[in-house]
Design a protein around this motif. Structure first.
Motif, PDB file in Angstrom:
ATOM      1  N   LEU A 108      30.703  27.292  40.092  1.00  0.00           N
ATOM      2  CA  LEU A 108      31.432  27.082  41.474  1.00  0.00           C
ATOM      3  C   LEU A 108      31.135  25.331  42.560  1.00  0.00           C
ATOM      4  CD1 LEU A 108      30.352  31.227  43.586  1.00  0.00           C
ATOM      5  CD2 LEU A 108      32.189  29.900  43.702  1.00  0.00           C
ATOM      6  N   SER A 109      29.921  24.719  41.372  1.00  0.00           N
ATOM      7  CA  SER A 109      29.214  23.461  42.225  1.00  0.00           C
ATOM      8  C   SER A 109      30.994  22.511  41.389  1.00  0.00           C
ATOM      9  CB  SER A 109      28.551  23.210  41.688  1.00  0.00           C
ATOM     10  OG  SER A 109      27.633  23.079  40.215  1.00  0.00           O
ATOM     11  N   HIS A 110      31.181  23.130  40.519  1.00  0.00           N
ATOM     12  CA  HIS A 110      32.827  22.200  40.112  1.00  0.00           C
ATOM     13  C   HIS A 110      32.978  22.753  40.765  1.00  0.00           C
ATOM     14  CE1 HIS A 110      30.905  20.837  35.859  1.00  0.00           C
ATOM     15  NE2 HIS A 110      30.542  21.760  35.910  1.00  0.00           N
ATOM     16  N   VAL A 111      33.836  23.871  41.014  1.00  0.00           N
ATOM     17  CA  VAL A 111      35.301  24.089  41.910  1.00  0.00           C
ATOM     18  C   VAL A 111      35.050  23.720  43.491  1.00  0.00           C
ATOM     19  CG1 VAL A 111      36.150  26.186  43.504  1.00  0.00           C
ATOM     20  CG2 VAL A 111      35.207  26.565  40.671  1.00  0.00           C
ATOM     21  N   ARG A 112      34.149  23.136  43.824  1.00  0.00           N
ATOM     22  CA  ARG A 112      33.372  22.867  44.956  1.00  0.00           C
ATOM     23  C   ARG A 112      33.963  21.145  45.202  1.00  0.00           C
ATOM     24  NH1 ARG A 112      29.015  27.332  46.033  1.00  0.00           N
ATOM     25  NH2 ARG A 112      30.677  28.325  47.685  1.00  0.00           N
ATOM     26  N   ARG A 113      34.069  20.523  43.787  1.00  0.00           N
ATOM     27  CA  ARG A 113      33.516  19.379  43.744  1.00  0.00           C
ATOM     28  C   ARG A 113      35.102  19.126  43.095  1.00  0.00           C
ATOM     29  NH1 ARG A 113      30.461  17.645  39.886  1.00  0.00           N
ATOM     30  NH2 ARG A 113      28.933  19.839  39.970  1.00  0.00           N
ATOM     31  N   GLY A 114      35.861  19.799  43.375  1.00  0.00           N
ATOM     32  CA  GLY A 114      37.994  19.291  42.730  1.00  0.00           C
ATOM     33  C   GLY A 114      37.645  19.956  41.299  1.00  0.00           C
ATOM     34  N   ARG A 115      37.208  20.643  40.904  1.00  0.00           N
ATOM     35  CA  ARG A 115      37.410  21.423  39.052  1.00  0.00           C
ATOM     36  C   ARG A 115      37.742  22.687  39.388  1.00  0.00           C
ATOM     37  NH1 ARG A 115      34.087  20.252  33.765  1.00  0.00           N
ATOM     38  NH2 ARG A 115      35.027  20.248  32.203  1.00  0.00           N
ATOM     39  N   ALA A 116      38.835  23.320  38.786  1.00  0.00           N
ATOM     40  CA  ALA A 116      39.001  24.695  38.301  1.00  0.00           C
ATOM     41  C   ALA A 116      37.369  24.854  37.421  1.00  0.00           C
ATOM     42  CB  ALA A 116      40.413  24.939  37.764  1.00  0.00           C
ATOM     43  N   ALA A 117      37.169  26.060  37.522  1.00  0.00           N
ATOM     44  CA  ALA A 117      36.189  26.988  36.358  1.00  0.00           C
ATOM     45  C   ALA A 117      37.040  28.154  36.394  1.00  0.00           C
ATOM     46  CB  ALA A 117      35.166  26.525  36.552  1.00  0.00           C
ATOM     47  N   VAL A 118      36.996  28.567  34.988  1.00  0.00           N
ATOM     48  CA  VAL A 118      36.973  30.045  33.975  1.00  0.00           C
ATOM     49  C   VAL A 118      36.319  30.222  33.667  1.00  0.00           C
ATOM     50  CG1 VAL A 118      38.173  31.175  32.456  1.00  0.00           C
ATOM     51  CG2 VAL A 118      39.583  29.674  34.475  1.00  0.00           C
ATOM     52  N   ILE A 119      35.509  31.588  34.037  1.00  0.00           N
ATOM     53  CA  ILE A 119      34.673  32.046  33.082  1.00  0.00           C
ATOM     54  C   ILE A 119      34.929  34.010  32.846  1.00  0.00           C
ATOM     55  CG2 ILE A 119      31.929  33.610  32.951  1.00  0.00           C
ATOM     56  CD1 ILE A 119      31.291  31.693  35.877  1.00  0.00           C
ATOM     57  N   SER A 128      40.407  26.303  41.388  1.00  0.00           N
ATOM     58  CA  SER A 128      39.608  27.895  42.182  1.00  0.00           C
ATOM     59  C   SER A 128      38.737  28.210  41.263  1.00  0.00           C
ATOM     60  CB  SER A 128      40.981  28.820  42.245  1.00  0.00           C
ATOM     61  OG  SER A 128      41.630  28.923  41.628  1.00  0.00           O
ATOM     62  N   LEU A 129      37.744  29.783  41.014  1.00  0.00           N
ATOM     63  CA  LEU A 129      37.026  29.787  40.029  1.00  0.00           C
ATOM     64  C   LEU A 129      38.014  31.125  40.253  1.00  0.00           C
ATOM     65  CD1 LEU A 129      34.582  30.578  38.669  1.00  0.00           C
ATOM     66  CD2 LEU A 129      33.903  31.614  41.143  1.00  0.00           C
ATOM     67  N   THR A 130      37.721  31.545  38.830  1.00  0.00           N
ATOM     68  CA  THR A 130      38.280  32.504  37.619  1.00  0.00           C
ATOM     69  C   THR A 130      37.152  33.426  36.748  1.00  0.00           C
ATOM     70  OG1 THR A 130      40.717  31.829  37.984  1.00  0.00           O
ATOM     71  CG2 THR A 130      40.372  33.723  36.345  1.00  0.00           C
ATOM     72  N   VAL A 131      36.916  34.565  37.177  1.00  0.00           N
ATOM     73  CA  VAL A 131      36.392  35.100  36.472  1.00  0.00           C
ATOM     74  C   VAL A 131      36.967  36.429  36.296  1.00  0.00           C
ATOM     75  CG1 VAL A 131      33.940  36.915  37.096  1.00  0.00           C
ATOM     76  CG2 VAL A 131      34.546  35.291  38.574  1.00  0.00           C
ATOM     77  N   ILE A 132      36.410  36.913  34.656  1.00  0.00           N
ATOM     78  CA  ILE A 132      37.848  36.963  33.785  1.00  0.00           C
ATOM     79  C   ILE A 132      36.545  38.524  34.092  1.00  0.00           C
ATOM     80  CG2 ILE A 132      38.690  37.816  32.224  1.00  0.00           C
ATOM     81  CD1 ILE A 132      39.505  34.854  31.745  1.00  0.00           C
ATOM     82  N   PHE A 133      36.890  39.636  34.477  1.00  0.00           N
ATOM     83  CA  PHE A 133      36.087  40.713  33.223  1.00  0.00           C
ATOM     84  C   PHE A 133      37.122  41.373  31.985  1.00  0.00           C
ATOM     85  CE2 PHE A 133      34.928  43.277  37.033  1.00  0.00           C
ATOM     86  CZ  PHE A 133      34.970  42.099  38.382  1.00  0.00           C
ATOM     87  N   ALA A 190      44.795  23.105  29.009  1.00  0.00           N
ATOM     88  CA  ALA A 190      45.484  22.646  29.960  1.00  0.00           C
ATOM     89  C   ALA A 190      45.294  22.193  31.215  1.00  0.00           C
ATOM     90  CB  ALA A 190      46.693  23.846  30.594  1.00  0.00           C
ATOM     91  N   GLY A 191      44.382  22.790  31.974  1.00  0.00           N
ATOM     92  CA  GLY A 191      43.799  22.140  33.413  1.00  0.00           C
ATOM     93  C   GLY A 191      42.286  21.382  33.209  1.00  0.00           C
ATOM     94  N   GLY A 192      41.884  21.113  32.995  1.00  0.00           N
ATOM     95  CA  GLY A 192      40.397  20.340  32.662  1.00  0.00           C
ATOM     96  C   GLY A 192      39.936  21.626  33.572  1.00  0.00           C
ATOM     97  N   ALA A 193      39.543  22.681  33.264  1.00  0.00           N
ATOM     98  CA  ALA A 193      39.018  23.463  33.387  1.00  0.00           C
ATOM     99  C   ALA A 193      37.226  23.676  32.989  1.00  0.00           C
ATOM    100  CB  ALA A 193      39.563  25.159  33.497  1.00  0.00           C
ATOM    101  N   TYR A 194      36.345  24.018  33.582  1.00  0.00           N
ATOM    102  CA  TYR A 194      35.029  23.808  33.261  1.00  0.00           C
ATOM    103  C   TYR A 194      35.183  25.679  32.839  1.00  0.00           C
ATOM    104  CZ  TYR A 194      30.551  26.155  33.256  1.00  0.00           C
ATOM    105  OH  TYR A 194      28.850  26.374  33.609  1.00  0.00           O
ATOM    106  N   ALA A 195      34.713  25.948  31.682  1.00  0.00           N
ATOM    107  CA  ALA A 195      35.297  27.409  30.953  1.00  0.00           C
ATOM    108  C   ALA A 195      33.657  27.409  30.288  1.00  0.00           C
ATOM    109  CB  ALA A 195      36.532  26.932  29.641  1.00  0.00           C
ATOM    110  N   ALA A 196      33.416  28.625  30.644  1.00  0.00           N
ATOM    111  CA  ALA A 196      32.454  29.484  29.609  1.00  0.00           C
ATOM    112  C   ALA A 196      32.508  31.449  29.656  1.00  0.00           C
ATOM    113  CB  ALA A 196      31.301  29.432  30.838  1.00  0.00           C
ATOM    114  N   THR A 197      31.266  31.890  28.939  1.00  0.00           N
ATOM    115  CA  THR A 197      32.010  32.992  28.250  1.00  0.00           C
ATOM    116  C   THR A 197      30.054  33.574  28.444  1.00  0.00           C
ATOM    117  OG1 THR A 197      33.979  32.818  27.443  1.00  0.00           O
ATOM    118  CG2 THR A 197      32.472  34.345  26.499  1.00  0.00           C
TER     119      THR A 197
END
Ligand code: TPP
Ligand code: MG
Length: 609
Positions: free
Chosen positions: A570-581, A500-505, A548-555
């Protein structure tokens, strides 16, 4: 139903209570067992191994390893919210039960059905029974009242004392959990009971159809008439709701009623999408109110349909002369020790059925004249428009290039598309998420329903497992992200293909306790010197997910770069990789006396080029 493999296992003395429990769960519709294992689960582990070797593992729920119990229960919670289906959680004795922690509160307050099964330390110590004590921890895990750990929250708690009726108890627990108001049910059994070999299929009819939840309840006819008359005769009728959207049919029923009679809707602390945000009768959202909502004050008839907190009376309430009706599966909140809304009538009912009854009664009595409906709707539409203009202005990026929460939510809204499921745990930005996401489809926006933070980490995994074809997005405070045990949740997302995509405030800390203190002590020491709830030095929050999960990570700190980073994520998530921004937003409660110095960007949270 006895399966062929079970007959063989019984004949060979290998059919255990654990097998029966797992089979019972599957028969009851449990697809996943979110599990954290221990020495009490030898029967369960062995039953799965036998079933795998015999090629009949599909007679049991799929076992998903959850490195933390809070995440396990949150995942079952999210799954049930998206699918409507109760799942099961397996935990280790008193220790695992305690680690469920606030997730039990969330399931109870959110009225989410779930079966929790816990082991109990062995009850013999001299080899009397299979499973007898043979590890030092078995003495340490004796607890005076293991079920007492969850008793304030579970609808049902029972010790399985024999395997002979193990399936029956699984069905019974799930029937109670699924009946409205839904909630968690807790079963526990000693290791010896879980190891017990059974001579035949354990007791009672196992089929799911004999254990359906209690049928939904309609309003008594005179109550439907009373509500219909009040809404018809009102000068300014209003609906307040928080969780009616748990049932998509109730959203449709509310929309029909409001359009028929020209009634506005306010969503109060909404943990579900309840009414289409763009509908001209939608009159906005109220979370922690600090001032009076004029639309609530003007209403002379208020229908509270599915809400625990329709307003906060110390700051915002209807006028004393307003006639109030409370309709709910749980109209007087029997689990809340202090709760009162001064209503003319409290009625227990299924909301979709009740609202359709009221609509039918208004129609049968000749409805309202078109001019009245048009006058009501016209007045409300201008209030609706004024709100939306204000919100649109707030979405514009700031000149200094910093990201505001409103701009952030607007960017997410534009990036994710209509079909996404959004989980909100944005805390001091709950209101901003409500106002700017513009949720219009039932089920497209959900919260925990409770207040124990961290739900979204596991719930996102559960939501994705329940809806593999949809994009799951969490909007979460930096504190709440950490409460969600992200290392466990992100590891599960990768292992079980639930990205999934996680967006951190990222407002650099806990704004909420600071704001709470300022509300009680507006001119106190905190106002002068700050609350000390900041998170400096900054942690690399997305980096936890990458590790921990090989997620795409960005700040991200600059508004202009946000849309591109969201698109990439989102393009990572749609290809099966989690993303956390992690998105830097201004601290919500800066100490006025001491200017905020953002800590330097550390090596793990570099700006994207
Ligand atoms: C399990 C749990 N512990 C503590 C709290 C108290 N609490 C409420 S809001 C909050 C801060 C949340 O921080 P964050 O997610 O960053 O949101 P912000 O307040 O910054 O908007 C805390 C600690 C809680 N609700 N649940
Ligand atoms: Mg924060």
């Amino acid at each position: 139903m006895v399966r062929p493999w079970a007959v063989t296992a019984m004949a060979e003395g290998r059919y255990t209570a654990s097998r029966a429990l797992l089979e019972g769960m599957r028969e009851a519709g449990v697809r996943y067992l979110f599990a954290n294992l221990g020495s009490d689960h030898t029967g369960i582990v062995e039953a799965y191994a036998q079933a795998r070797s015999e090629g009949c593992a599909d007679a049991m729920p799929e076992l998903l390893l959850c490195p933390h119990e809070f995440v396990a229960l949150s995942a079952a919670h999210g799954y049930a919210q998206v699918s409507g289906e109760a799942q099961a959680v397996l935990v280790h004795t008193d220790c695992g039960t305690q680690n469920l922690g606030g997730a039990v509160h969330n399931a109870a307050r959110g009225r989410v059905p779930v079966l929790i099964l816990a082991g109990l330390s062995p009850v013999t110590d001299g080899g009397e029974l299979t499973g007898t004590r043979n590890e030092f921890i078995h003495w340490l895990q004796d607890s005076a009242d293991q079920a007492g750990i969850v008793r304030g929250y579970a609808k049902y708690a029972h010790e399985i004392r024999t395997g002979r009726n193990a399936k029956q108890l699984v069905h019974r627990a799930l029937q109670v959990a699924r009946s409205e108001p839904a909630g968690p049910a807790y079963l526990f059994a000693s290791r010896e009971v879980m190891e017990e070999t059974l001579p035949g299929e354990p007791g009672g009819p196992g089929q799911r159809q004999w254990w359906s939840p209690v049928a939904p309840l309609a309003l008594a006819p005179q109550v439907a008439d009373e509500v219909a008359d009040a809404l018809t005769g009102a000068a300014a009728p209003l609906v307040v709701t928080s969780y009616l959207g748990r049932d998509p049919a109730a959203v449709a029923a509310l929309t029909e009623l409001c359009e028929l009679a020209g009634i506005g809707v306010i969503e109060s602390a909404p943990m579900w999408m309840n009414f289409p945000a763009g509908h001209p009768l939608h009159l906005g959202y109220q979370w922690n109110t600090t001032g009076q909502n004029p639309l609530l004050a003007e209403a002379d008839v208020v229908l509270v349909a599915g809400s625990d907190v329709p307003w906060i009376p110390s700051t915002n309430r209807p006028s004393p002369g307003a006639r109030i009706y409370v309709l709910d599966a749980d109209p007087i909140k029997e689990q809340m020790t202090l709760w009162h809304v001064p209503a003319a009538r409290y009625a227990r009912a299924d909301l979709a059925i009740a609202l359709r009854q009221v609509t039918t009664r208004i129609r049968e009595r000749g409805g309202l004249d078109a001019a009245t409906v048009a006058r009501r709707a016209g007045r409300l539409a201008s209030a609706h428009r004024a709100q939306r203009e204000l919100w649109a202005a707030r979405e514009r990026p700031r000149e200094d290039g910093t990201v505001t929460p409103a701009y952030l939510v607007a960017c997410v809204r534009e990036a994710i598309g209509e079909d996404a499921i959004v989980l909100t745990e944005a805390i001091t930005n709950y209101q901003v998420v409500s106002e700017h996401l513009r949720a219009s489809r039932p089920g497209s926006l959900i919260g925990s329903g409770g207040s124990s933070l961290g739900w979204s980490g596991g719930a996102a995994v559960g939501a994705k497992l329940a809806a593999p074809g949809r994009t799951v997005v969490s909007l979460v405070g930096d504190g709440s992200y950490l409460f969600g045990v992200p290392a466990s949740a992100q590891w599960m997302a990768r292992r079980y293909g639930a990205p999934s995509l996680t967006v951190i405030f990222d407002n650099q800390g806990w704004a909420a306790p600071a704001l709470s203190t300022l509300a009680v002590h507006p001119a106190g020491a905190t106002a002068a010197a700050g609350a000390g709830t900041g998170f400096a030095p900054e942690a690399d929050l997305p980096g936890v997910a990458a590790a921990a999960g090989g997620a795409y990570a960005a700040t991200v700190s600059q508004a202009a770069r946000l849309p591109a980073v969201l698109g990439r994520a989102l393009s990572h998530v749609r290809r099966g990789r989690a993303a956390v921004i992690s998105v830097h937003v201004p601290p919500a409660a800066p100490p006025p006396a001491a200017p905020h110095h953002p800590p330097p960007v550390g090596p793990g949270q570099k700006e994207e080029p």
